[in-house]
Motif scaffolding. Structure first.
Motif, PDB file in Angstrom:
ATOM      1  N   CYS A 108       4.206   3.107  -1.354  1.00 29.12           N
ATOM      2  CA  CYS A 108       5.266   2.416  -2.075  1.00 29.12           C
ATOM      3  C   CYS A 108       4.780   2.016  -3.466  1.00 29.12           C
ATOM      4  CB  CYS A 108       5.676   1.164  -1.290  1.00 29.12           C
ATOM      5  SG  CYS A 108       6.836   0.082  -2.144  1.00 29.12           S
TER       6      CYS A 108
ATOM      7  N   HIS B 201      11.754  -1.314  -6.813  1.00 25.55           N
ATOM      8  CA  HIS B 201      10.866  -0.803  -5.764  1.00 25.55           C
ATOM      9  C   HIS B 201      11.194   0.656  -5.435  1.00 25.55           C
ATOM     10  CE1 HIS B 201       9.583  -4.919  -4.943  1.00 25.55           C
ATOM     11  NE2 HIS B 201      10.828  -5.284  -4.695  1.00 25.55           N
TER      12      HIS B 201
ATOM     13  N   LEU C  37      10.123   3.375  -2.278  1.00 30.09           N
ATOM     14  CA  LEU C  37       9.440   3.492  -0.982  1.00 30.09           C
ATOM     15  C   LEU C  37       9.526   4.906  -0.428  1.00 30.09           C
ATOM     16  CD1 LEU C  37       8.142   2.117   1.598  1.00 30.09           C
ATOM     17  CD2 LEU C  37      10.508   1.758   2.387  1.00 30.09           C
TER      18      LEU C  37
END
Length: 337
Positions: free
Chosen positions: A196, A234, A236
């Motif tokens: 990630c 973010h 992932l």
């Protein structure tokens, strides 16, 4: 036998390699760690967590059928009949894969003296050097080196590291071959903690979901290409997905996503960028459906690659980079950690 009945073939396909060898060819197996075996006649072929990978040849799978075809060079019908005959003589005792396996210790693959081959490889896939350097500096990736006694060759992989935020320890390492088509996980990897790139904004409420680690790097590079901070949100990796069998709707929320949401309570929006193929499309639809049912507090979006199979394909086409097998290394300054 020139024909094998469908009901028998179904049973044949259910036999994984470790179960097959433990039941019918135990002399070929050698245990090298808690739950990892190698094949005595191919020491770079490892079996772990229900899967097998022959690193020196860049192939792998799960079933005994695949193994007999790809490694022992039987035809499909020959391999199916060999397994069927063994099953007929003695029903196999299946090897259980315990939930406790997720708590076993991660074995860190050996690091190469420099990360140069990994850098060259990632640059050839269109990844921004700035993002590669960030990941190396933050111990999110490195170059793994493996020597195979059977071939007397050295193989390199990019190792993508997933971290446990509570313990600040690596818990998952995905490996991607640099000079061969190898894909696998390091022994002891826990799929809850996948690769990630976290947002630089502590209040970020959005996560982008990709299938593979290379797609995470590609997503970050696309952000950079669009004049955004590569880690403004973010990103992932699920480290692979699967489609339910027989076109059923039986699918679970991926473990990596479940853990990420636990570790990042401010998340509100989840954007899926899974592959533009049958598996990716089907998995996305079903994951979003079950998210709405079980976790309705999150807003989910489906944003697949527009024209090409995955996020890295989209990036490469945008940059005018050829397909992987015809790519050449790009010039850059040497960078070592």
């Amino acid at each position: 036998m020139a024909y094998i009945k469908p009901e028998i073939l179904k049973k044949v396909k259910q036999v994984d390699l470790l179960t097959y060898l433990l039941n019918y060819q135990p002399d070929r197996l050698k245990k090298i760690s808690h739950n990892t075996y190698c094949i005595r006649d191919h020491d770079s072929l490892h079996i772990s967590n229900g899967l097998w990978n022959w690193q020196s040849m860049g192939i792998g799978g799960k079933s005994a059928l695949d193994f007999l075809i790809k490694v022992d060079n039987y035809t499909f019908l020959e391999a199916a009949n060999i397994i069927a005959e063994n099953i007929n003589v003695k029903a196999p005792e299946y090897v259980p894969y315990s939930e406790k396996e997720r708590d076993k210790k991660l074995q860190i693959p050996q690091r190469a003296k420099t990360d140069q081959n990994a850098i060259d490889y990632l640059l050839s896939r269109g990844i921004s050097f700035n993002i590669i350097k960030h990941c190396i500096d933050h111990y999110l990736l490195y170059e793994n080196e493996y020597f195979s006694p059977s071939t007397n060759k050295v193989y390199q992989n990019v190792a993508f590291i997933g971290w446990d935020k509570k313990t600040n320890k690596p818990r998952h390492i995905a490996l991607r071959g640099i000079n061969q088509d190898f894909i696998g996980d390091a022994t002891g990897s826990d799929k809850r903690y996948s690769f990630c790139i976290e947002s630089s904004n502590p209040d970020c409420d959005t996560v982008h979901i990709n299938e593979a680690p290379i797609d995470v790097l590609s997503q970050a590079t696309l952000f950079e290409q669009d004049n955004k901070e590569f880690n403004h949100e973010h990103i992932l990796s699920l480290t692979g997905i699967y489609a339910p069998r027989n076109d059923t709707k039986e699918i679970k929320i991926p473990l990596a996503l479940q853990q990420f949401l636990i570790d990042h309570p401010k998340i509100k929006n989840i954007i899926f960028h899974l592959d533009l193929d049958k598996v990716g499309r089907q998995a996305t639809a079903l994951i979003i459906e079950i998210m709405k049912l079980k976790l309705p507090e999150y807003t989910c979006y489906d944003d697949p690659p527009k024209y090409y199979k995955d996020t890295n394909d989209n990036l490469c086409m945008r940059l005018g980079i050829a397909k992987v097998k015809s790519r050449s290394k790009m010039d850059n300054k040497e960078y070592t950690r």
